[in-house]
Design an enzyme around this catalytic site. Sequence first.
Site, mmCIF file in Angstrom:
data_model
loop_
_atom_site.group_PDB
_atom_site.id
_atom_site.type_symbol
_atom_site.label_atom_id
_atom_site.label_comp_id
_atom_site.label_asym_id
_atom_site.label_seq_id
_atom_site.Cartn_x
_atom_site.Cartn_y
_atom_site.Cartn_z
ATOM 1 C CB SER A 133 -0.921 0.006 1.226
ATOM 2 O OG SER A 133 -0.155 -0.157 2.401
ATOM 3 N NE ARG A 144 -9.337 7.081 -2.567
ATOM 4 C CZ ARG A 144 -8.609 6.828 -1.488
ATOM 5 N NH1 ARG A 144 -7.293 6.680 -1.587
ATOM 6 N NH2 ARG A 144 -9.167 6.711 -0.310
ATOM 7 C CB THR A 171 -0.814 5.992 0.711
ATOM 8 O OG1 THR A 171 -1.647 4.853 0.534
ATOM 9 C CG2 THR A 171 -1.519 7.212 0.141
ATOM 10 C CB THR A 186 -3.188 5.029 8.159
ATOM 11 O OG1 THR A 186 -3.354 3.937 7.245
ATOM 12 C CG2 THR A 186 -3.337 4.494 9.575
ATOM 13 N N GLY A 187 -6.061 4.964 6.735
ATOM 14 C CA GLY A 187 -7.395 4.380 6.684
ATOM 15 C C GLY A 187 -8.188 4.954 5.544
ATOM 16 C CB THR A 216 -1.496 6.114 4.633
ATOM 17 O OG1 THR A 216 -2.486 6.215 3.631
ATOM 18 C CG2 THR A 216 -0.533 7.279 4.568
#
Lengths: 319, 319
Positions: free
Chosen positions: B51, B182, B172, B205-206, B154
């Site tokens: 990622s 995106r 990321t 992150t997420g 990330t």
Amino acid sequence: MRQMKWGTIATWRMAHDGVVKASDLLAQQAQAGDAVEALIKTVEAYPYYKSVGYGGLPNEEGVVEMDAAFMDGDTLAQGAVGGIQNVKHAISVARALAKYHYNSFRVGEGATKFALLHGFEMTNMLTPRAKAEWQKRLQVLRQQPMTAYDGHDTVGAIALDQTGSMAVGTSTSGLFMKKAGRVGDSPLSGSGYYADSEIGAAAATGLGEDIMKGCMSYEIVRRMAAGATPQAACDQAVYPFVAKLKARYGKVGEFSLIAMNHNGEWGVATNVEFTFSVATADQPAQILIAHPAAEGQTKIEPVSEAWLANYERELKAPL
Amino acid sequence: MRQMKWGTIATWRMAHDGVVKASDLLAQQAQAGDAVEALIKTVEAYPYYKSVGYGGLPNEEGVVEMDAAFMDGDTLAQGAVGGIQNVKHAISVARALAKYHYNSFRVGEGATKFALLHGFEMTNMLTPRAKAEWQKRLQVLRQQPMTAYDGHDTVGAIALDQTGSMAVGTSTSGLFMKKAGRVGDSPLSGSGYYADSEIGAAAATGLGEDIMKGCMSYEIVRRMAAGATPQAACDQAVYPFVAKLKARYGKVGEFSLIAMNHNGEWGVATNVEFTFSVATADQPAQILIAHPAAEGQTKIEPVSEAWLANYERELKAPL
């Protein structure tokens, strides 16, 4: 119980016709999101506005790249585009993206691809007048290096509808002569825009690179949540941050913020001469002018006829 | 007077080797910005992390598009890229952009162009392993539509150096199978990252689309400015917002925040199992694991040997 309050506020004199349109809609019980979109589309469509939509000035390569965002204050849903090309109404693309939980912020080619795939009207956004201004600037730059950028007048618009819903939107072609793919604050949550129907909303215009250093729109909404009036929230967020940036970064660009709370009260703060238009259930749409005043406050007054006449003249002046 | 405190914290177990490296640098009086960049480059370079950087999973078209940001907590200078391609170290490009007052956030082709023009190392970021995983997913999608996205881990990293300067960075490849262009929260000021050396810093992150709805990093730094410890600031920002998003938006994605203040104290909050690595002058680098606990608090403990062994096995498992 339905409240009958409604209101709308938007950045710069250029937004006035859109504010008139949005206020008509809101008076007839339109939704906040529809009012914001209609307001911004009016600005995007007008070819003489050099920093938004059709007629917007291009980047240094002669390409018109646009940024826009939309936020629904009820659900906190957001949609945004950065560096989108050839689309007539960037705000409508941003609003369509706000329907998605994933992939709701699209940039560059991917943003343009989304607009094509979803049937948005495409057009060559570079008007002959904008092209002429770009070519003129290129000639000047052959003589002297560029020291400052201008043309960063984003349209930022807030609406409160009669059901108490709020929405905010932004649209801009960004800095004139920007580097390809440069994105400002306008499509950035909390910097260019923020809305929470239970509190209020804010939007920004000006040098995006500095606005995002302070997350100005979020900070203003947060201060309204803590009990500040929109005017106090704007003053308390903007002026100390301007001073902080001067002290810490060594300089600060020009920027201006607008805010409205869920009661339809509004405020603005700015470190430069700043016009805006506002309408509420109690007050028809009017153009006002703001300046920074002493002690971290903002002086607001109606624009003069002379100011408006001069604006009109400069807008359409031969290049 | 020079303080001898220093500290660094970063998201996910994958950041641990970078945290070890950054802590060595900080112990030897390196600058916070150098430590953050070195930390993140370590993660970007490791091909098994799916990622971030090299080995990161591509978008739905098979293209690895990366987002990154850097912020200097002394000056509040920021640099960021969104949807950049073929660049080995997106964090270094973001940091280079932070030197500019204008055009410091670049997306898409314009971002890649900046990297080329400024001599950054370019490479094909799609590893055979990432390509295989993408092809496998395409086959699955022929059978059943995609319902959820994953792979949004990330690397977010904070450093406090011995002079009291702070910096934050993120990097990321974004959501696996994302739509082209995106952009998530990682390159967005106040959402993916924020730093103010006089207060502290935070990173996220997420699911970026949800993190940006709450400007989570800015909100945490703001709460630290108001006197909260990093842990209290994380808890008080994250858990009420998770509840608010569930109530207002109807659902909420997974996300986690890290924070450190200017004294080297740190905190995290998360709505999912979340590993991170942290080192300070008083405590060597260690991997910890966090879970949301009762009453809006966070449970933090060392990871077990079994957890680490399983992680290593899954990381390198045949596809």
